[in-house]
Design a protein around this motif. Structure first.
Motif, mmCIF file in Angstrom:
data_model
loop_
_atom_site.group_PDB
_atom_site.id
_atom_site.type_symbol
_atom_site.label_atom_id
_atom_site.label_comp_id
_atom_site.label_asym_id
_atom_site.label_seq_id
_atom_site.Cartn_x
_atom_site.Cartn_y
_atom_site.Cartn_z
ATOM 1 N N MET A 270 29.865 -38.889 93.630
ATOM 2 C CA MET A 270 28.867 -38.821 94.637
ATOM 3 C C MET A 270 27.333 -38.615 94.523
ATOM 4 O O MET A 270 26.482 -39.336 95.246
ATOM 5 C CB MET A 270 29.285 -37.711 95.454
ATOM 6 C CG MET A 270 28.586 -37.030 96.960
ATOM 7 S SD MET A 270 29.119 -35.826 97.754
ATOM 8 C CE MET A 270 28.105 -34.673 97.117
ATOM 9 N N LYS A 271 27.089 -38.006 93.384
ATOM 10 C CA LYS A 271 25.585 -37.775 93.053
ATOM 11 C C LYS A 271 25.051 -39.303 92.610
ATOM 12 O O LYS A 271 24.043 -39.579 93.125
ATOM 13 C CB LYS A 271 25.381 -36.939 91.860
ATOM 14 C CG LYS A 271 25.849 -35.518 92.245
ATOM 15 C CD LYS A 271 25.763 -34.830 91.101
ATOM 16 C CE LYS A 271 26.261 -33.423 91.446
ATOM 17 N NZ LYS A 271 25.823 -32.436 90.216
ATOM 18 N N LYS A 272 26.214 -40.037 91.810
ATOM 19 C CA LYS A 272 25.650 -41.395 91.254
ATOM 20 C C LYS A 272 25.253 -42.481 92.458
ATOM 21 O O LYS A 272 24.514 -43.047 92.613
ATOM 22 C CB LYS A 272 26.609 -41.915 90.334
ATOM 23 C CG LYS A 272 26.114 -43.324 89.433
ATOM 24 C CD LYS A 272 27.201 -43.529 88.670
ATOM 25 C CE LYS A 272 26.901 -44.600 87.729
ATOM 26 N NZ LYS A 272 25.802 -44.329 86.794
ATOM 27 N N LEU A 273 26.354 -42.232 93.530
ATOM 28 C CA LEU A 273 26.238 -43.333 94.495
ATOM 29 C C LEU A 273 25.213 -42.777 95.641
ATOM 30 O O LEU A 273 24.513 -43.949 96.105
ATOM 31 C CB LEU A 273 27.717 -43.270 95.303
ATOM 32 C CG LEU A 273 27.883 -44.162 96.158
ATOM 33 C CD1 LEU A 273 27.828 -45.744 95.719
ATOM 34 C CD2 LEU A 273 29.257 -44.083 97.049
ATOM 35 N N LEU A 274 24.942 -41.687 95.851
ATOM 36 C CA LEU A 274 23.842 -41.335 96.907
ATOM 37 C C LEU A 274 22.444 -41.583 96.249
ATOM 38 O O LEU A 274 21.383 -41.712 96.899
ATOM 39 C CB LEU A 274 24.017 -39.904 97.223
ATOM 40 C CG LEU A 274 25.267 -39.313 97.919
ATOM 41 C CD1 LEU A 274 25.143 -38.046 98.331
ATOM 42 C CD2 LEU A 274 25.292 -40.282 99.405
ATOM 43 N N SER A 275 22.374 -41.749 94.893
ATOM 44 C CA SER A 275 21.130 -41.971 94.476
ATOM 45 C C SER A 275 20.957 -43.587 94.022
ATOM 46 O O SER A 275 19.954 -43.893 93.233
ATOM 47 C CB SER A 275 21.006 -41.103 93.171
ATOM 48 O OG SER A 275 21.791 -41.638 92.111
ATOM 49 N N SER A 276 21.919 -44.103 94.279
ATOM 50 C CA SER A 276 21.929 -45.741 93.895
ATOM 51 C C SER A 276 21.063 -46.729 94.753
ATOM 52 O O SER A 276 20.671 -45.937 95.980
ATOM 53 C CB SER A 276 23.294 -46.503 94.056
ATOM 54 O OG SER A 276 23.848 -46.225 95.312
#
Length: 335
Positions: free
Chosen positions: A184-190
């Motif tokens: 989730m963290k990786k995706l939302l900052s992508s």
């Protein structure tokens, strides 16, 4: 890579059997779907020849087919679908990185994405469809390209990349299993999702909306004892659609969701009716999400908040209806 990314390509549907999003039957998906944002679609190698281009009446949008000839007499054919615009013509020879079109078909595609498929044609003319992840892994190694192709936190290229013969477990160490929270963290900052999480000094209302949205997503993912893979799939769907399905946690409503809209608005849709959440609604939601309650207790409080918003909306509608009726009666008497 077919689209420019600094870190990873977000894959929303892999190669293989799947439930077709439009026909709703199990079908073979002969390519991979890559999340795009109305952007340039690129040739992947030097010397690709355009062998076909046009409009796909069945799938919707434009398409381009490239062919690469190999030294052994075989050929590799690439198809790029769901394009809103074509920038090449049949017979053109393209260089690696040259734009061949623009994503963002307005046809039947399910959101802005690139459908990318690969065929191998043997010297004797036999044709076989192959997993595009295998092709992308090959050119990534040849071109020393660092990008991954991530599906729910898994790099689809990893299994196709050659391993160091002296360390057969090298790829497993480089690509460990990603938790739902990390995904989730990786995706939302992508680059593909690009939510402003309130860390850049932006508009305070927008910060409140995106902060509440991500906190609500984290809670919805964790409750109900979902498997780790189900959690990651839910994160992908919520982040790409910018909408969280709350119906499973709302016993008094047949459907319920909260979505993000352009301009930093949060839209609550309940039982087919949609309304923008007010600043007071958002403050109440943020207070619940920021409390020390358990996730289950927070979701129950949110269900009560939704009920109150719905009742308030109905009361407002009834009042407006009564005022309109009274005005009509007054106008009738005057006439």
């Amino acid at each position: 890579m077919p689209v420019q990314r600094d870190e990873f390509l977000l894959v929303t549907s892999p190669y293989g059997m799947r439930m077709h999003p439009i026909d709703h039957v199990n079908k073979m998906h002969n390519g991979i779907d890559i999340k795009t944002n109305h952007e340039a679609v690129l040739a992947t190698e030097q010397g690709g020849k355009v062998i076909d281009a046009g409009f796909d009446t069945k799938g919707g949008g434009n398409y381009v087919k490239l062919e690469y000839s190999r030294e052994d007499g075989s050929k590799t054919q690439l198809t790029f679908c769901h394009l809103s615009e074509i920038k090449v013509k049949v017979g053109d020879t393209l260089q690696a990185g040259q734009p061949l079109g623009v994503s963002g078909s307005t046809g039947k595609s399910t959101g802005d994405h690139l459908h990318f498929s690969v065929k191998q044609v043997s010297p004797d003319g036999n044709v076989r469809q192959v997993d595009p992840a295998a092709y992308l892994a090959e050119i990534a190694q040849k071109g020393n390209l660092p990008q991954q192709a991530l599906l729910n936190g898994h790099d689809l290229l990893a299994k196709y990349k050659s391993q160091d013969p002296n360390n057969g477990n090298a790829l497993a160490q480089v690509n460990p299993a990603m938790s739902a929270d990390d995904w989730m963290k990786k995706l939302l900052s992508s680059e593909d999702i690009g939510l402003d999480l309130g860390m850049n000094g932006g508009d305070p209302i927008v910060d409140m909306v995106t902060g509440a949205f991500t906190a609500l997503m984290a809670i919805a993912v964790q409750i109900d004892n979902k498997t780790e893979e189900d959690k990651k799939q839910m994160v992908t769907e919520a982040a790409t659609t910018k909408s969280i399905n709350l119906a499973p946690y709302m016993p008094n409503h047949s459907d319920c969701s909260i979505s993000l809209q352009e301009g930093g608005k949060a839209i609550l849709k309940v039982d087919g009716q949609a309304r923008a959440l007010s600043q007071a609604d958002l403050s109440s939601l943020s207070n619940i999400l920021g409390s020390s309650l358990t996730d289950d207790a927070k979701m129950k409080r949110i269900a009560i908040l939704v009920d109150n918003i719905v009742l308030s909306n109905k009361a407002s509608q009834n009042y407006e209806q009564a005022v309109n009726q009274s005005q009509e009666q007054t106008n009738t008497i005057q006439r």
